[in-house]
Design a protein around this motif. Structure first.
Motif, short mmCIF file in Angstrom:
data_model
loop_
_atom_site.label_atom_id
_atom_site.label_comp_id
_atom_site.label_asym_id
_atom_site.label_seq_id
_atom_site.Cartn_x
_atom_site.Cartn_y
_atom_site.Cartn_z
N ALA A 17 -18.69 57.85 68.01
CA ALA A 17 -17.32 57.71 67.49
C ALA A 17 -16.35 57.36 68.62
N GLU A 18 -16.53 57.97 69.79
CA GLU A 18 -15.61 57.71 70.90
C GLU A 18 -15.81 56.31 71.47
N LYS A 19 -17.04 55.86 71.52
CA LYS A 19 -17.29 54.49 71.97
C LYS A 19 -16.63 53.49 71.01
N LYS A 20 -16.67 53.82 69.73
CA LYS A 20 -16.06 52.95 68.73
C LYS A 20 -14.54 52.88 68.91
N VAL A 21 -13.93 54.01 69.26
CA VAL A 21 -12.48 54.04 69.49
C VAL A 21 -12.09 53.05 70.59
N SER A 223 -13.81 58.14 75.27
CA SER A 223 -12.42 58.10 74.84
C SER A 223 -11.65 59.33 75.34
N THR A 224 -12.34 60.48 75.37
CA THR A 224 -11.73 61.70 75.91
C THR A 224 -11.33 61.48 77.37
N LYS A 225 -12.23 60.89 78.16
CA LYS A 225 -11.93 60.63 79.57
C LYS A 225 -10.82 59.60 79.71
N PHE A 226 -10.88 58.55 78.92
CA PHE A 226 -9.87 57.49 78.94
C PHE A 226 -8.47 58.07 78.71
N GLU A 227 -8.33 58.87 77.67
CA GLU A 227 -7.02 59.43 77.33
C GLU A 227 -6.60 60.53 78.32
N SER A 228 -7.55 61.27 78.86
CA SER A 228 -7.22 62.27 79.87
C SER A 228 -6.70 61.60 81.13
N GLU A 249 -10.37 57.80 87.84
CA GLU A 249 -11.77 57.39 87.88
C GLU A 249 -12.26 56.98 86.50
N ASN A 250 -12.67 55.74 86.40
CA ASN A 250 -13.18 55.18 85.15
C ASN A 250 -14.66 55.54 85.01
N THR A 251 -14.92 56.84 84.91
CA THR A 251 -16.30 57.34 84.85
C THR A 251 -16.41 58.43 83.79
N VAL A 252 -17.61 58.60 83.28
CA VAL A 252 -17.96 59.79 82.52
C VAL A 252 -19.22 60.38 83.13
N THR A 253 -19.44 61.68 82.91
CA THR A 253 -20.44 62.42 83.66
C THR A 253 -21.48 63.07 82.75
N PRO A 254 -22.76 62.94 83.09
CA PRO A 254 -23.79 63.63 82.29
C PRO A 254 -23.52 65.13 82.19
N THR A 267 -22.53 56.70 82.14
CA THR A 267 -21.27 56.10 82.61
C THR A 267 -21.04 54.71 82.03
N ASP A 268 -22.11 54.07 81.54
CA ASP A 268 -21.94 52.76 80.89
C ASP A 268 -21.15 52.87 79.59
N ARG A 269 -20.92 54.09 79.11
CA ARG A 269 -20.09 54.26 77.91
C ARG A 269 -18.63 53.89 78.15
N ILE A 270 -18.20 53.98 79.43
CA ILE A 270 -16.79 53.72 79.74
C ILE A 270 -16.59 52.54 80.68
N ARG A 271 -17.62 52.15 81.42
CA ARG A 271 -17.48 51.08 82.41
C ARG A 271 -16.90 49.78 81.86
N PRO A 272 -17.25 49.35 80.65
CA PRO A 272 -16.71 48.07 80.15
C PRO A 272 -15.21 48.10 79.85
N TYR A 273 -14.58 49.26 79.99
CA TYR A 273 -13.19 49.39 79.54
C TYR A 273 -12.21 49.59 80.68
N ALA A 274 -12.59 49.17 81.89
CA ALA A 274 -11.68 49.29 83.03
C ALA A 274 -10.45 48.40 82.85
N ARG A 275 -10.67 47.17 82.43
CA ARG A 275 -9.53 46.26 82.22
C ARG A 275 -8.67 46.74 81.04
N LEU A 276 -9.30 47.31 80.04
CA LEU A 276 -8.54 47.87 78.93
C LEU A 276 -7.63 48.99 79.42
N PHE A 277 -8.12 49.81 80.33
CA PHE A 277 -7.29 50.89 80.86
C PHE A 277 -6.06 50.34 81.56
N ILE A 278 -6.26 49.32 82.40
CA ILE A 278 -5.11 48.72 83.09
C ILE A 278 -4.13 48.13 82.09
#
Length: 318
Positions: A17-21, A223-228, A249-254, A267-278
């Motif tokens: 669900a968070e990847k979909k967000v 998405s939790t990490k992105f918004e945090s 840090e655009n990372t998530v942790t096991p 961490t590949d769950r969030i890596r593609p969204y670095a430009r989205l964050f900016i």
């Protein structure tokens, strides 16, 4: 047993669900921002290409790596996947465009990540010096810290000063408003974060922990990490008013309660969204607070995004 299976199913659904967000946010809002179309012709010298006479230290968006010296951590195919956050050597990262390094050490001066070990910190220093010798205007932030659960190597501050002395930028609040060219030939902000020894003193060659801050959020939910990350960035001052470096840090942790423990897969769950964050930093009015942006498994596109925003700032377009 049944409760464990149920818990894992619930976790997988949450992750999905968070990847979909993030995917839908990217689809609807895009990932463009001032400078997003810029691609340095020479990433090894991307600061030079932006003109050191024009770029101020507090204008730079610093591409960084998380757990930088883990390319050879542990044993290949056995323990390495659970702790490896970078596939490139320190030198290769710098050539790719990385300008912030996160190095964890233990008592014997070996690099570590938790209980797993890599090479001697001498390897890191030699890679840094090799890069500095091959370039003229590239400035780096070298964060050295004692890994959690360990003591620092004896006299490590003296070791850093001896090894890097000619390149070290002395601790001075005034440097944040200076241009790159005003610091040369000094090119290394070395931040030493011991766990038990005294912090570096004001005015010395090493910078203390107060000059490199972040708010680490330990989660494997993208998405939790992105918004945090965004929440904590909102709370920061603008870079022009700041007398320290702030890292996102655009990372998530096991996580131990999840069956998927390999860093790369998580961490590949969030890596593609670095430009989205900016891009979202601009949409939410906090782009002027972004400074250090770090990632696992850094690549050229991540560097280009940071260099592009730096260029836009230096030209007055962001």
């Amino acid at each position: 047993m049944g409760s464990q299976v149920s818990k894992q199913v619930e976790r997988r659904n949450s992750i999905r669900a968070e990847k979909k967000v993030l995917f839908e946010m990217k689809q609807s809002n895009g990932s463009e921002f001032p400078g997003s179309d810029y691609h340095p012709s020479d990433r090894k010298n991307w600061m030079l290409s932006l003109n050191p006479d024009k770029v101020q230290i507090n204008q730079i968006v610093w591409p960084g790596t998380h757990d930088s010296a883990t390319n050879k951590i542990g044993f290949p195919f056995v323990t390495r996947p659970f702790a490896q956050c970078q596939s490139l050597s320190i030198y290769q990262q710098l050539v790719t465009g990385t300008r912030v390094l996160d190095i964890r050490v233990q008592e014997d001066r070996r690099v570590c990540h938790g209980v797993l070990l890599a090479y001697s910190v001498d390897v890191v220093i030699e890679d840094v010096k090799k890069f500095l010798l091959e370039t003229q205007s590239e400035v780096i932030i070298l964060e050295m810290r004692t890994e959690f659960g360990h003591d620092e190597p004896p006299d490590f501050d003296k070791y850093l000063e001896v090894q890097l002395g000619e390149y070290l930028i002395p601790q001075d609040d005034q440097v944040f408003g200076k241009k790159i060219s005003e610091l040369l030939p000094k090119r290394v902000f070395c931040v030493w974060k011991p766990r038990k020894s005294p912090q570096p003193k004001a005015g010395g060659l090493l910078w203390n922990s107060g000059y490199l801050k972040d708010n680490w959020v330990d989660t494997d939910l993208p998405s939790t990490k992105f918004e945090s990350n965004m929440k904590y960035l909102v709370e920061q001052q603008q870079v022009t008013a700041r007398k320290f470096f702030y890292r996102v840090e655009n990372t998530v942790t096991p996580q131990a309660d999840n069956l998927i423990l390999c860093v790369k897969r998580v961490t590949d769950r969030i890596r593609p969204y670095a430009r989205l964050f900016i891009s979202q930093c601009f949409s939410r009015g906090v782009a002027d607070r972004l400074q250090i942006f770090s990632t696992d498994f850094i690549d050229e596109d991540f560097v280009d995004a940071c260099a592009g925003l730096t260029k836009a700032r230096a030209e007055g377009n962001a």
